[in-house]
Enzyme design. Structure first.
Site, PDB file in Angstrom:
ATOM      1  N   SER A  48       0.888  -1.220  -0.070  1.00  0.00           N
ATOM      2  CA  SER A  48      -0.141   0.039  -0.066  1.00  0.00           C
ATOM      3  C   SER A  48       0.804   1.337   0.258  1.00  0.00           C
ATOM      4  O   SER A  48       0.238   2.290  -0.578  1.00  0.00           O
ATOM      5  CB  SER A  48      -0.985   0.153   1.029  1.00  0.00           C
ATOM      6  OG  SER A  48      -0.237  -0.084   2.284  1.00  0.00           O
ATOM      7  N   HIS A  99      -5.166  -3.538  -2.640  1.00  0.00           N
ATOM      8  CA  HIS A  99      -4.659  -2.521  -3.949  1.00  0.00           C
ATOM      9  C   HIS A  99      -4.498  -3.278  -5.010  1.00  0.00           C
ATOM     10  O   HIS A  99      -4.208  -2.510  -6.062  1.00  0.00           O
ATOM     11  CB  HIS A  99      -3.290  -1.779  -3.566  1.00  0.00           C
ATOM     12  CG  HIS A  99      -3.475  -0.935  -2.264  1.00  0.00           C
ATOM     13  ND1 HIS A  99      -3.875   0.212  -2.291  1.00  0.00           N
ATOM     14  CD2 HIS A  99      -3.412  -1.187  -0.844  1.00  0.00           C
ATOM     15  CE1 HIS A  99      -4.265   0.639  -0.929  1.00  0.00           C
ATOM     16  NE2 HIS A  99      -3.799  -0.163  -0.091  1.00  0.00           N
ATOM     17  N   LYS A 154     -11.652   0.620  -2.161  1.00  0.00           N
ATOM     18  CA  LYS A 154     -10.826   1.239  -2.987  1.00  0.00           C
ATOM     19  C   LYS A 154     -11.180   1.449  -4.417  1.00  0.00           C
ATOM     20  O   LYS A 154     -12.257   2.190  -4.961  1.00  0.00           O
ATOM     21  CB  LYS A 154      -9.573   0.635  -2.689  1.00  0.00           C
ATOM     22  CG  LYS A 154      -9.107   0.721  -1.225  1.00  0.00           C
ATOM     23  CD  LYS A 154      -7.684   0.334  -1.153  1.00  0.00           C
ATOM     24  CE  LYS A 154      -7.397   0.322   0.528  1.00  0.00           C
ATOM     25  NZ  LYS A 154      -7.467   1.485   1.307  1.00  0.00           N
TER      26      LYS A 154
HETATM   27  C1  LIG Z   1      -3.407  -3.563   2.329  1.00  0.00           C
HETATM   28  C2  LIG Z   1      -4.680  -3.108   2.997  1.00  0.00           C
HETATM   29  N1  LIG Z   1      -5.372  -3.834   3.894  1.00  0.00           N
HETATM   30  C3  LIG Z   1      -6.313  -3.664   4.253  1.00  0.00           C
HETATM   31  C4  LIG Z   1      -7.052  -2.451   4.289  1.00  0.00           C
HETATM   32  C5  LIG Z   1      -8.218  -2.102   5.080  1.00  0.00           C
HETATM   33  O1  LIG Z   1      -9.180  -1.966   4.218  1.00  0.00           O
HETATM   34  P1  LIG Z   1     -10.534  -1.219   4.704  1.00  0.00           P
HETATM   35  O2  LIG Z   1     -10.505   0.338   4.219  1.00  0.00           O
HETATM   36  O3  LIG Z   1     -11.763  -1.744   3.650  1.00  0.00           O
HETATM   37  O4  LIG Z   1     -10.942  -1.166   5.876  1.00  0.00           O
HETATM   38  C6  LIG Z   1      -6.251  -1.380   3.734  1.00  0.00           C
HETATM   39  C7  LIG Z   1      -6.841  -0.026   3.627  1.00  0.00           C
HETATM   40  O5  LIG Z   1      -6.185   1.113   3.762  1.00  0.00           O
HETATM   41  C8  LIG Z   1      -5.081  -1.682   2.881  1.00  0.00           C
HETATM   42  O6  LIG Z   1      -4.505  -0.874   2.440  1.00  0.00           O
END
Ligand SMILES: Cc1ncc(COP(=O)(O)O)c(C=O)c1O
Length: 364
Positions: free
Chosen positions: A154, A182, A213
């Protein structure tokens, strides 16, 4: 350890003790619910006034919060990701926090990439399993049990060597979970993810995604086998003890899926635009790390310098946030850019020029 056998054993045990849980989909939420040709007064719901599938699901999935929309979205997500089943959670964060502690306990070992998302780290803490962090994308550093990684990181936008990780997992009889937050909607056929693009579904036990996203909505899900889904329904606390996703949110995700299905490859187009933009930055001497996706960091180093660049960009009408520790390791502050299809080629050309001038003005 054959994990599917272990999972099935645990499910059998629950069933023998009459403790197994199953989801049933309702057509409506609220105080009155139609099932077949009968209308039931639903006293399991807290919001009797809610008619039909209005704003909220009004109950957790295992009570009366499962609507037919949830079922439909799960089936579509499973197909999209190339797995037999999928299970929705409130968010990607909650999917991690539900899944990992369901599978791992205090006697178990979890191996996680040094750069995995905070929700994965918190999930492992909650599971009380022993946590080993392996050097970023360094497969030789791994051992056994559950291996957790992201497919597109991310804050770095680089890709995990998923084939190598899957092979190490096979050698050491470990399960593998890949957070595709992502990659979903971007990589693979119709954006099905990197696991799909590389045909690794049979070797990756759990593919995790978010609807927040590329899907532009809210919610999280895991794609997995049928028995893994049944196991999580019975053990993932963030699934069991939390209100189901609102029907409107599920409907939005179904709409996004339809749009993805009907369009030609939006993800491929996005990756092409991002590559052109990244090359431009690199040719000007900026350090974009190992980015190979729509996420492009400009490595700065010092926190104060990253903040200064971010401020100057904002003054010129560009939001490029400074990402600093603890989100990224000490000494690696950066400007994180996330290219989307809302950015035209002209936008990217303009932003590229401004960023290059600003960064060079700050001595990068
Ligand atoms: C790699 C990763 N996993 C999980 C999440 C969490 O997802 P959510 O925003 O749906 O809670 C994010 C969000 O920023 C993320 O970047």
């Amino acid at each position: 350890m054959h994990y599917e056998a272990w999972i099935n054993e645990r499910l059998c045990d629950l069933s023998k003790r009459h403790l197994d849980r199953h989801v049933q989909a309702y057509l409506e939420a609220g105080g009155r619910i139609r099932i077949g040709d009968r209308t039931y007064l639903n006293f399991s719901s807290a919001a009797e006034a809610l008619r039909g599938a209005g704003c909220g699901a009004t109950a957790s999935r295992l009570l009366t919060g499962t609507l037919t929309w949830h079922d439909e979205l799960e089936q579509k997500l499973a197909r999209y990701k190339g797995y037999p089943c999928a299970l929705l959670f409130g968010s990607g964060f909650l999917a991690n926090v539900g899944t990992i502690p369901a599978l791992m306990g205090r006697n178990d070992y979890v191996f996680a990439d040094k750069l995995v998302h905070a929700s994965i780290v918190d999930a492992i803490m909650l599971s009380r399993a022993k946590l080993y962090r392996f050097r970023h994308n360094d497969v030789e550093h791994l051992e056994r049990r559950l291996i957790v990684t992201e497919s597109v990181f991310s804050m770095d936008g680089d890709l995990a060597p998923l084939q190598d990780i899957a092979h190490v997992a096979q050698r050491h009889d470990a399960m593998v979970m890949v957070d595709e937050a992502h990659a979903t909607g971007v990589f693979g056929p119709k954006g099905g993810g990197l696991v799909r693009e590389w045909g690794l579904e049979p070797m990756i036990n759990i593919g995790l995604g978010t609807l927040g996203k590329a899907f532009g909505g809210y919610g999280g899900f895991v794609a997995c086998s049928e028995s893994m889904r049944a196991f999580l329904i019975n053990h993932a606390r963030s699934f069991i003890y939390s209100t189901a996703l609102p029907p409107s949110v599920v409907g939005a995700a179904l709409g996004a899926m339809q749009m993805i299905e009907e369009s030609c490859d939006l993800g491929a187009q996005l990756l092409k635009n991002a590559a052109v933009f990244r090359n431009r930055l690199q040719e000007a001497g900026l350090n974009t790390g190992n980015s190979a996706s729509q996420i492009i960091p400009i490595m700065v180093g010092k926190n104060s310098k990253a903040l200064a660049i971010s401020k100057k960009l904002r003054e010129q009408g560009i939001i490029g946030l400074a990402i600093r520790p603890p989100t990224v390791p000490q000494g690696t502050a950066r400007i994180r850019l996330s290219v989307t299809l809302a950015h035209t080629r002209e936008d990217l050309e303009h932003v590229g020029q401004v960023i290059i001038a600003t960064a060079q003005g700050e001595g990068l």
